[in-house]
Design a protein around this motif. Structure first.
Motif, mmCIF file in Angstrom:
data_model
loop_
_atom_site.group_PDB
_atom_site.id
_atom_site.type_symbol
_atom_site.label_atom_id
_atom_site.label_comp_id
_atom_site.label_asym_id
_atom_site.label_seq_id
_atom_site.Cartn_x
_atom_site.Cartn_y
_atom_site.Cartn_z
ATOM 1 N N PRO A 90 -8.174 -0.858 10.978
ATOM 2 C CA PRO A 90 -7.464 -1.067 12.257
ATOM 3 C C PRO A 90 -6.446 -2.206 12.187
ATOM 4 O O PRO A 90 -5.369 -2.114 12.776
ATOM 5 N N HIS A 91 -6.770 -3.264 11.453
ATOM 6 C CA HIS A 91 -5.861 -4.407 11.351
ATOM 7 C C HIS A 91 -4.627 -4.033 10.522
ATOM 8 O O HIS A 91 -3.497 -4.392 10.881
ATOM 9 N N VAL A 92 -4.856 -3.299 9.436
ATOM 10 C CA VAL A 92 -3.739 -2.821 8.616
ATOM 11 C C VAL A 92 -2.870 -1.880 9.439
ATOM 12 O O VAL A 92 -1.632 -1.953 9.398
ATOM 13 N N ASN A 93 -3.497 -1.016 10.220
ATOM 14 C CA ASN A 93 -2.729 -0.064 11.035
ATOM 15 C C ASN A 93 -1.916 -0.762 12.125
ATOM 16 O O ASN A 93 -0.835 -0.303 12.477
ATOM 17 N N ALA A 94 -2.435 -1.870 12.660
ATOM 18 C CA ALA A 94 -1.642 -2.627 13.638
ATOM 19 C C ALA A 94 -0.396 -3.196 12.965
ATOM 20 O O ALA A 94 0.699 -3.165 13.540
ATOM 21 N N LEU A 95 -0.550 -3.671 11.746
ATOM 22 C CA LEU A 95 0.594 -4.177 10.988
ATOM 23 C C LEU A 95 1.584 -3.050 10.680
ATOM 24 O O LEU A 95 2.800 -3.214 10.834
ATOM 25 N N ILE A 96 1.057 -1.910 10.262
ATOM 26 C CA ILE A 96 1.921 -0.746 9.991
ATOM 27 C C ILE A 96 2.689 -0.356 11.254
ATOM 28 O O ILE A 96 3.885 -0.053 11.197
ATOM 29 N N SER A 97 2.020 -0.374 12.398
ATOM 30 C CA SER A 97 2.683 -0.032 13.664
ATOM 31 C C SER A 97 3.820 -1.001 13.972
ATOM 32 O O SER A 97 4.902 -0.584 14.390
ATOM 33 N N ALA A 98 3.573 -2.284 13.765
ATOM 34 C CA ALA A 98 4.616 -3.288 14.012
ATOM 35 C C ALA A 98 5.801 -3.074 13.064
ATOM 36 O O ALA A 98 6.961 -3.165 13.487
ATOM 37 N N LEU A 99 5.502 -2.781 11.792
ATOM 38 C CA LEU A 99 6.572 -2.507 10.834
ATOM 39 C C LEU A 99 7.354 -1.262 11.234
ATOM 40 O O LEU A 99 8.585 -1.229 11.125
ATOM 41 N N ALA A 100 6.650 -0.228 11.708
ATOM 42 C CA ALA A 100 7.314 1.007 12.137
ATOM 43 C C ALA A 100 8.224 0.751 13.335
ATOM 44 O O ALA A 100 9.326 1.312 13.410
ATOM 45 N N ILE A 101 7.791 -0.082 14.252
ATOM 46 C CA ILE A 101 8.654 -0.438 15.380
ATOM 47 C C ILE A 101 9.939 -1.072 14.851
ATOM 48 O O ILE A 101 11.042 -0.754 15.306
ATOM 49 N N GLY A 102 9.787 -1.937 13.864
ATOM 50 C CA GLY A 102 10.954 -2.575 13.264
ATOM 51 C C GLY A 102 11.875 -1.594 12.552
ATOM 52 O O GLY A 102 13.099 -1.643 12.724
ATOM 53 N N THR A 103 11.309 -0.669 11.780
ATOM 54 C CA THR A 103 12.153 0.274 11.037
ATOM 55 C C THR A 103 12.818 1.291 11.956
ATOM 56 O O THR A 103 13.974 1.665 11.727
ATOM 57 N N ILE A 104 12.110 1.736 12.980
ATOM 58 C CA ILE A 104 12.718 2.677 13.937
ATOM 59 C C ILE A 104 13.868 1.985 14.677
ATOM 60 O O ILE A 104 14.954 2.553 14.834
ATOM 61 N N THR A 105 13.637 0.758 15.119
ATOM 62 C CA THR A 105 14.677 0.005 15.823
ATOM 63 C C THR A 105 15.883 -0.225 14.916
ATOM 64 O O THR A 105 17.036 -0.040 15.329
ATOM 65 N N TYR A 106 15.626 -0.607 13.671
ATOM 66 C CA TYR A 106 16.717 -0.816 12.720
ATOM 67 C C TYR A 106 17.475 0.492 12.467
ATOM 68 O O TYR A 106 18.702 0.507 12.422
ATOM 69 N N GLY A 107 16.743 1.587 12.327
ATOM 70 C CA GLY A 107 17.382 2.886 12.116
ATOM 71 C C GLY A 107 18.247 3.289 13.290
ATOM 72 O O GLY A 107 19.355 3.821 13.115
ATOM 73 N N TRP A 108 17.758 3.053 14.485
ATOM 74 C CA TRP A 108 18.504 3.387 15.696
ATOM 75 C C TRP A 108 19.792 2.558 15.754
ATOM 76 O O TRP A 108 20.880 3.088 16.004
ATOM 77 N N ARG A 109 19.662 1.264 15.508
ATOM 78 C CA ARG A 109 20.842 0.392 15.547
ATOM 79 C C ARG A 109 21.828 0.751 14.434
ATOM 80 O O ARG A 109 23.042 0.669 14.628
ATOM 81 N N SER A 110 21.294 1.131 13.291
ATOM 82 C CA SER A 110 22.163 1.486 12.160
ATOM 83 C C SER A 110 23.016 2.693 12.481
ATOM 84 O O SER A 110 24.223 2.697 12.216
ATOM 85 N N ILE A 111 22.434 3.723 13.052
ATOM 86 C CA ILE A 111 23.219 4.931 13.334
ATOM 87 C C ILE A 111 24.230 4.661 14.445
ATOM 88 O O ILE A 111 25.338 5.196 14.419
ATOM 89 N N ARG A 112 23.865 3.827 15.387
ATOM 90 C CA ARG A 112 24.823 3.480 16.454
ATOM 91 C C ARG A 112 26.021 2.712 15.903
ATOM 92 O O ARG A 112 27.108 2.769 16.456
ATOM 93 N N ALA A 113 25.788 2.003 14.775
ATOM 94 C CA ALA A 113 26.872 1.253 14.134
ATOM 95 C C ALA A 113 27.583 2.090 13.073
ATOM 96 O O ALA A 113 28.458 1.580 12.365
ATOM 97 N N GLY A 114 27.162 3.362 12.926
ATOM 98 C CA GLY A 114 27.802 4.241 11.962
ATOM 99 C C GLY A 114 27.316 4.077 10.528
ATOM 100 O O GLY A 114 27.919 4.619 9.606
ATOM 101 N N ARG A 115 26.241 3.357 10.335
ATOM 102 C CA ARG A 115 25.684 3.151 8.991
ATOM 103 C C ARG A 115 24.646 4.246 8.716
ATOM 104 O O ARG A 115 23.452 4.044 8.879
ATOM 105 N N VAL A 116 25.134 5.399 8.284
ATOM 106 C CA VAL A 116 24.297 6.586 8.109
ATOM 107 C C VAL A 116 23.246 6.367 7.021
ATOM 108 O O VAL A 116 22.078 6.723 7.200
#
Length: 187
Positions: free
Chosen positions: A49-75
């Motif tokens: 469960p503790h590892v999965n909480a960390l994975i979830s936090a990392l996923a929030i970061g990668t999804i957010t970064y991916g969203w911002r990247s595409i909005r900036a045209g960085r495919v």
């Protein structure tokens, strides 16, 4: 093969979704034969469960970064971030299913009022979002792997991707709230 998959994206999306949900239900209901499950030390099971909480936090970061990247045209950055998000999701799900198949679902031991008015609603919305996200994530991923980046703008990928990313972010965030209620904030 790619062209065949491209023509059958809705079918493959549905198939992957159904198979995924059957695997989840089998694990949660502890219907997986013990012979298929590895013998894990208890300490390792309790760290999941503790590892999965960390994975979830990392996923929030990668999804957010991916969203911002595409909005900036960085495919390319977007593709890498969303692929990383999917790998994190699969890792999370694999660890969760392994633990729940062996130990069963975790019960909330806090006060009944907190359980009824906070824990169950948060858990219910988290689970609903996770179920709704599954076909959306599969669909946009299949579109991404079967189309050139220059073609994706002419597909439902941008529109469905925005919805999938929003729901995926919320699901991961609520999963962290569930984790906090179960493991960090016991009352």
């Amino acid at each position: 093969m790619r062209e065949t998959l491209r023509r059958r994206i809705p079918f493959v999306t549905g198939l992957l979704t159904v198979v995924s949900l059957v695997v989840v239900v089998a694990a949660v209901r502890q219907l997986v034969p013990e012979t298929l499950l590895p013998a894990l030390p208890e300490g390792l099971l309790h760290t999941i469960p503790h590892v999965n909480a960390l994975i979830s936090a990392l996923a929030i970061g990668t999804i957010t970064y991916g969203w911002r990247s595409i909005r900036a045209g960085r495919v390319r950055a977007h593709r890498r971030a969303m692929l990383a998000s999917f790998v994190l999701f699969v890792s999370f799900l694999g660890l969760y299913l392994l633990r729940v198949a062996i130990e069963g679902p975790t019960t909330f031991d806090g006060p009944e009022t907190l359980k009824l008015w906070v824990y169950y609603p948060v858990l219910g919305v988290h689970m609903l979002l996770a179920i709704v996200c599954l076909p959306l994530v599969y669909y946009v991923l299949l579109l991404a792997v079967t189309h050139a980046p220059s073609e994706l703008g002419d597909t439902p990928h941008p529109r469905v991707g925005r919805v999938a990313a929003s729901l995926w972010l919320l699901s991961f965030a609520l999963g962290i709230v569930v984790y906090l209620l179960l493991y960090v904030l016991p009352v």
